[in-house]
Design an enzyme around this catalytic site. Structure first.
Site, PDB file in Angstrom:
ATOM      1  CB  THR A  99      47.714   0.138  34.626  1.00 28.73           C
ATOM      2  OG1 THR A  99      48.184   0.783  35.808  1.00 28.73           O
ATOM      3  CG2 THR A  99      46.301   0.580  34.324  1.00 28.73           C
ATOM      4  CG  HIS A 313      52.723   5.878  40.048  1.00 32.72           C
ATOM      5  ND1 HIS A 313      53.713   4.931  40.086  1.00 32.72           N
ATOM      6  CD2 HIS A 313      51.702   5.337  39.348  1.00 32.72           C
ATOM      7  CE1 HIS A 313      53.306   3.860  39.426  1.00 32.72           C
ATOM      8  NE2 HIS A 313      52.088   4.067  38.979  1.00 32.72           N
ATOM      9  CG  HIS A 355      48.805  -2.532  39.668  1.00 32.61           C
ATOM     10  ND1 HIS A 355      49.099  -1.514  40.547  1.00 32.61           N
ATOM     11  CD2 HIS A 355      48.435  -1.928  38.505  1.00 32.61           C
ATOM     12  CE1 HIS A 355      48.935  -0.349  39.945  1.00 32.61           C
ATOM     13  NE2 HIS A 355      48.509  -0.572  38.704  1.00 32.61           N
TER      14      HIS A 355
HETATM   15 ZN   LIG Z   1      47.366   0.612  37.574  1.00 31.46          ZN
END
Ligand SMILES: [Zn+2]
Length: 568
Positions: A99, A313, A355
């Site tokens: 990040t 995540h 990303h």
């Molecule tokens: Zn990120």
């Protein structure tokens, strides 16, 4: 603080309102200084056709793969942006696809090798506190014993952002940044931010030493009302139905969630589409408060939307959770753009990501990618220290340090030079014998490698790692895992999948540019996120010395004209 020669040169050229030596200052410190008028830069006329507001949006972990998978369903803000200039193969071209480095490229136009933001965290064995891990957006010199209670700071960013460059030329311009994450606000906003907010705990907070302003107080009140009351789950769009399938990863089952919010659950609010909407609502309120886009010179508004990353995540990229998230994101962005339209602002938008991302190995295995797997614990620095220590007859305690099973690794700094070289060589040999490891590069090898200039899809692993390498901060060696190996050995609640690899699923992101009246086009060839700053600079007629950016201006005119003008 060591500053790269290039950065020092740039700052001198620009006459930015801070001296290079002052770069180590915290956002807190610079925040208290009224922006000083640039010494050399005379006020320049703004081109008549320049937009008065630049809106740069980062959707955290919005991979090119997610964009491709869902783009036919976008009818809101993401649908609108697809009418503009579409670059489906943008690259965060460096190896450490995290990040902080990713956000640092977007508005500086420079790769992490030049921004100095090599990772989210790195090891600095010279810090005085016990824990040697340094967070990219903290001021470690002002952090007490507990690194969790850090002072947020942009001091590690070595180069100016576009918002800072704009203010240096046009001091009346405003530079604002909002996000769900402090590092996103700081890396997109930079060192001179007029208003900067991010989520912390149960509401939005701001730069140290500043008060949360009335606009953010009002936004926080609205957020508190929702959290206190709780909220019903989101409806599942028809086209999400095929994604509804439970999959188990360790102690966690994901794939069928709909983000019901229990009363009082601030973290549940954060890890749901509600936070992105709150960030966009705050941005809209700040547009009004600061009268963005209404002045004679262009303003800069950076917005980083974190929830796609939290969902990636916590639940992976292919369940109902991500499907609902992207539908809600599209809707919230549509409302945000409509609110800018209502205010009659002439604005230009770029949307990209810091990303890409990758699904959890357990679901990838079920869905025709059986080679996906989790990194073994043998790759963790403690295990590696034990093996190398035994081989060389050295005390393994703290011999090799790292923040996980991949990325930068450091050797204990008080070893003699020759001994350190032995440790690096032994670790490299050990790691290369592991079938999960694709490559190990030493700092010497990286330092001897030229920064790549070819199309990013053609870069070798060494070149990708080189773009992440900044000698004063980078490790003694870097470990790159094989394609499909996820650098998360054990899944747990909120954390079943991750990014950060040098592979294209983590490097490729969409880049979408839009302005009212623009004739759109699609260019499938690879471009880079470092192209964004020069492209936006040209759009507003901001001249920047040739050679400043690692990227190039992208011509957003679909026909024979050019939006790049004479600006490099
Ligand atoms: Zn990120």
């Amino acid at each position: 603080m060591t500053l790269s020669r290039k950065a020092a040169l740039l700052l001198a050229t620009l006459s930015l309102p801070f001296a290079p030596a002052a770069l180590a200052r915290t956002a807190h410190n610079t925040a208290h200084k009224a922006p000083v008028a640039p010494v050399a830069a005379p006020a320049r006329a703004v081109p008549a056709n320049a937009p008065r507001l630049l809106v740069a949006i980062a959707v955290d972990q919005f991979s090119a793969d997610l964009f491709a998978q869902y783009r036919s369903h976008f009818t809101g803000g993401l649908g609108r942006l697809q009418q503009g200039a579409v670059f489906p193969a943008g690259y965060q071209s460096h190896a450490a696809t995290e990040t902080c480095p990713g956000h640092s490229t977007i508005l500086t136009g420079m790769r992490p090798a030049h921004t100095g933001i090599i990772a989210n965290n790195w090891i600095d064995q010279s810090v005085t506190r016990a824990k040697k891990v340094v967070y990219c957006a903290e001021d470690e010199t002002r952090t007490a014993a507990d690194p969790k209670d850090y002072v947020a700071s942009v001091g590690h960013l070595l180069v100016p952002t576009l918002g800072e460059r704009i203010k240096a030329v046009w001091p009346t311009s405003r530079n604002l940044a909002v996000s769900g994450k402090d590092r996103a606000t700081l890396m997109m906003g930079g060192h001179v931010i007029d208003q900067g907010y991010w989520w912390k705990g149960s509401g939005f907070t701001t730069l140290e030493g500043r008060a949360v302003g009335p606009t953010a107080v009002a936004q926080n009140a609205a957020v508190t009302t929702t959290i206190t009351a709780g909220d019903k789950p989101f409806d599942l769009p028809d086209w999400c139905g095929a994604r509804e399938r439970a999959v188990t990863a360790g102690p966690v089952t994901v794939g069928t969630g709909r983000f019901a919010l229990n009363a009082g659950d601030a973290n549940g609010f954060r890890v749901s589409p509600r936070l992105d909407r709150a960030v966009l609502d705050l941005a809209t309120r700040l547009v009004d408060e600061q009268k963005l886009g209404k002045g004679a010179t262009p303003d800069m508004l950076s917005v980083s939307l974190s929830v796609t990353d939290f969902v990636g995540h916590g639940y992976g990229t292919e369940g109902t959770e991500m499907c609902i998230q992207l539908h809600q994101l599209d809707t919230a962005l549509g409302d945000f753009f409509a609110s800018l339209d209502q205010r009659g602002i002439d604005y230009a938008v770029v949307l990209t990501a810091d990303h890409g991302g990758f699904d959890l190995p357990e679901r990838l295995d079920q869905q025709a990618l059986p080679k996906a797997q989790r990194a073994g614990i043998a790759l963790l620095p403690e295990a590696l220290s034990d093996k190398v220590g035994a081989t060389l007859g050295l005390d393994p305690k703290g011999l090799i340090l790292a923040d996980g099973p991949a990325g930068d690794f450091w050797v204990k700094r008080d070893l003699a030079h020759a001994q350190k070289a032995q440790v690096v060589a032994a670790a490299k040999a050990e790691l290369l014998a592991d079938p999960q490891v694709a490559a190990v590069f030493t700092a010497d090898e990286l330092a001897a490698t030229a920064l790549p200039t070819a199309s990013p899809d053609t870069w070798t692993l060494l070149q990708r790692a080189r773009a992440s390498f900044y000698a004063p901060r980078s490790g003694d060696f870097v470990v790159l895992l094989q394609r499909g190996v996820v650098a998360l050995p054990k899944p747990g609640p909120g954390y079943v999948a991750t990014h950060g690899s040098p592979w294209d699923y983590d490097r490729r992101v969409p880049m979408l540019f839009w302005r009212k009246g623009m004739a759109g086009f699609e260019q499938p060839s690879p471009v880079e996120t470092v192209d964004i700053a020069p492209t936006l600079a040209a759009l507003i007629g901001l001249n920047v010395p040739a050679g400043t950016f690692d990227g190039r201006c992208l011509d957003l005119d679909a026909g024979a004209g050019s939006t790049c003008g004479v600006t490099p």
